[in-house]
Design an enzyme around this catalytic site. Structure first.
Site, short mmCIF file in Angstrom:
data_model
loop_
_atom_site.label_atom_id
_atom_site.label_comp_id
_atom_site.label_asym_id
_atom_site.label_seq_id
_atom_site.Cartn_x
_atom_site.Cartn_y
_atom_site.Cartn_z
N ASP A 60 0.86 -1.18 0.00
CA ASP A 60 0.00 0.00 0.00
C ASP A 60 0.90 1.23 0.00
O ASP A 60 2.05 1.17 0.44
CB ASP A 60 -0.89 -0.02 1.25
N ASP A 62 -0.15 5.04 0.77
CA ASP A 62 -0.37 6.12 1.74
C ASP A 62 -0.13 5.65 3.17
O ASP A 62 -0.75 4.70 3.65
CB ASP A 62 -1.79 6.66 1.62
#
Length: 307
Positions: A60, A62
């Site tokens: 991922d 962020d």
């Protein structure tokens, strides 16, 4: 899709969009896959990584790889380049406020937010956004990469594995970040384009939640990977579908819900934040591409306070 017959029409539609978004993202990622330069010297990884040609790592973006939200910084860059004007911010801010106050993912309001953001890039060339993405990375993102997570990614690369970003951010900006970090490629939200020009529509839906898992599943199938031997890293409970898909899930800088879930299932955890928690822009990931404008509104307000 016959296996989905037990679902309500709305749930079937949402699942179909997730699958479509995931498959489109996987196809775009494989098309954009290219040899990249190594990351350079990195610290000793927190988790040992063994060579395995049937394994890969999915990160991922962020608050996992980068502090804060990529879509927030992308929005800042678009506003700076006058892709939209200050008067548009009231409408964008209202849409984002609705998401925060309602606390639910209402399809109608989500669609309005996405349409608003997509209208910003409609008619612009894909190549233009890619070039701007390179500039925005240098301006706002490069200094926000977490060294610890970057070292983990390098450990997978050093072991001969491919490493992919998986994010709701537009695939163009996700690809820029992956390339700059020396990663294999990126899975991101795919905006429709015809002859290299954005139409103002999405392919499927934003790559969020279940759509991320579908993208990883589709990419793994195309690449001949064994998901039980793959690893995935995220900070958010929204990514539990993706983390649950692989044999080696890791919670990095986890939010409260993911931390609880990870502890219950004995997943490995790492927190690279020091002092206080990393600042998170108040934008629900469910808004997907619509968060560009909301993030920009927050960025402009912040910059004004600092003057």
């Amino acid at each position: 899709m016959a296996a989905l017959g037990w679902l309500t029409p709305r749930r079937r539609s949402a699942t179909a969009r997730s699958v479509l978004a995931g498959e489109a993202s996987a196809e775009a990622a494989r098309k954009n896959q290219e040899a990249t330069a190594p990351l350079g010297e990195a610290a000793e990884p927190d988790f040992p990584v063994l060579g395995d040609d049937k394994a890969a790592a999915f990160f991922d973006l962020d608050n996992t790889v980068m502090q804060g939200a990529a879509i927030f910084h992308f929005g800042r860059g678009l506003y700076k380049r006058k892709f939209f004007e200050t008067r548009d911010l009231a409408r964008f801010a209202w849409q984002q406020a609705w998401f925060r106050l309602a606390g639910v993912e209402d399809p109608e309001h989500m669609q309005e937010a996405r349409d608003s953001a997509l209208s910003i890039v409609k008619g612009h060339r894909v190549a233009e956004l890619q070039t701007i993405g390179e500039e925005i990375y240098d301006e706002y993102m490069a200094e926000r990469i977490w060294p610890g997570t970057r070292a983990l990614a390098q450990a997978h690369l050093d072991a001969g594995q491919k490493v992919w970003l998986v994010t709701a951010a537009p695939v163009e900006i996700a690809g820029v970040i992956a390339r700059r970090l020396g990663l294999t490629g990126a899975l991101g939200t795919v905006a429709e384009s015809v002859d290299g020009v954005y139409t103002g529509k999405l392919v499927g839906e934003p790559l969020h939640g279940p759509a991320k898992a579908e993208a990883v599943r589709a990419l793994a199938s195309a690449e001949g990977l064994d998901l039980s031997r793959c690893a995935a890293y995220s900070d958010s409970h929204n990514d539990i579908p993706m983390l649950s898909l692989v044999g080696h899930p890791y919670a990095i800088n986890p939010d409260t819900k993911l931390r609880k879930h990870a502890r219950e299932l004995d997943w490995r955890l790492r927190d690279y934040r020091t002092g206080r928690k990393a600042a998170k822009v108040g934008i629900p990931a469910a808004a997907g591409v619509g968060a560009v404008a909301g993030g920009t509104a927050a960025a402009i307000a912040l910059s004004r306070r600092r003057r």
